[in-house]
Design an enzyme around this catalytic site. Sequence first.
Site, PDB file in Angstrom:
ATOM      1  N   SER A  73     -72.740  12.572  26.251  1.00 49.47           N
ATOM      2  CA  SER A  73     -73.424  13.524  25.387  1.00 49.47           C
ATOM      3  C   SER A  73     -74.745  12.921  24.895  1.00 49.47           C
ATOM      4  O   SER A  73     -75.564  12.493  25.705  1.00 49.47           O
ATOM      5  CB  SER A  73     -72.497  13.917  24.227  1.00 49.47           C
ATOM      6  OG  SER A  73     -73.027  14.999  23.493  1.00 49.47           O
ATOM      7  N   ASP A 167     -69.150  23.234  30.460  1.00 48.60           N
ATOM      8  CA  ASP A 167     -69.616  22.603  29.229  1.00 48.60           C
ATOM      9  C   ASP A 167     -70.229  23.670  28.322  1.00 48.60           C
ATOM     10  O   ASP A 167     -71.228  24.295  28.674  1.00 48.60           O
ATOM     11  CB  ASP A 167     -70.659  21.535  29.569  1.00 48.60           C
ATOM     12  CG  ASP A 167     -71.064  20.689  28.377  1.00 48.60           C
ATOM     13  OD1 ASP A 167     -70.767  21.076  27.235  1.00 48.60           O
ATOM     14  OD2 ASP A 167     -71.686  19.631  28.605  1.00 48.60           O
ATOM     15  N   HIS A 202     -67.167  19.635  28.060  1.00 54.04           N
ATOM     16  CA  HIS A 202     -68.155  18.643  27.632  1.00 54.04           C
ATOM     17  C   HIS A 202     -67.591  17.235  27.559  1.00 54.04           C
ATOM     18  O   HIS A 202     -68.220  16.278  28.007  1.00 54.04           O
ATOM     19  CB  HIS A 202     -68.692  19.052  26.255  1.00 54.04           C
ATOM     20  CG  HIS A 202     -69.804  18.184  25.755  1.00 54.04           C
ATOM     21  ND1 HIS A 202     -71.039  18.129  26.367  1.00 54.04           N
ATOM     22  CD2 HIS A 202     -69.868  17.324  24.690  1.00 54.04           C
ATOM     23  CE1 HIS A 202     -71.816  17.281  25.709  1.00 54.04           C
ATOM     24  NE2 HIS A 202     -71.139  16.774  24.695  1.00 54.04           N
TER      25      HIS A 202
END
Length: 256
Positions: A73, A167, A202
């Site tokens: 991330s 995601d 994600h």
Amino acid sequence: MWGMGGGLNEYRSALFASRGFASLSLAYFNHKEIRPGPPNCVSVGDGYFRSAFQLLQDHPQVCGDRIGVIGLSFGGYIALRIATQIVVRPKCAICVNGPMGNVTNTYISDHSTESHDNHPPTPYWQIDGQGYLTIRKSSLPSNILPENRIKFENLACPLLCIVGEDDQNASSAENATEMEESLRAAGRAHLFTCLSYPGAGHLIEPPYTPNSRISTWANKPKKILTVWGGHPASHAAAQEDSWKKILTFMECNLRG
């Protein structure tokens, strides 16, 4: 390096160590031992990441010219930044569902801070009628200012990009496409490998890590839930496959 959750997350590092890779988990914000600053702000600059890299380089049991960086991330953005803008030379880099630029519209530098509080800092952060926070649009390449983008022409090491196609927290697929195009324009497409997983969300973590499609983002001043994405079977399969390929990538580039 983990993402906007902050703190110190050591489980992936411990798994790398169990396979013979000397590994350093690095906290960079929202941690009690980081230099004084608001608890939800990045209060460290490029020098901090450079020092962490050099700490590993100088360790007597580490091959100083065989160090890689990995981030998830927002940590993926930092991994890319380390590989392209900080004066170190990683042997390889791995970006898991990370953006190709700084989505908060400011650089990380030795003289600035970045806010990552629990309140939407941009118009792209939205809370729907159910109280679910979605921030996916904030990381669309078209919404990242040109001056905040990673300078891919500076990339000098192999890059493995891992994408969850479901995601819902970041525009990972669009970023990966833009990364590849940027590297191709710079004559460096040969350095880029992308693993893209349909149905994965994600938080692509090591195998058998439970996935929550929606989870708590904040409890105060009000409870906010954020959407991560990922369907159970597809996400679990992505975690297994990507972990094997991460290890193979590291084996080839750090030991080969």
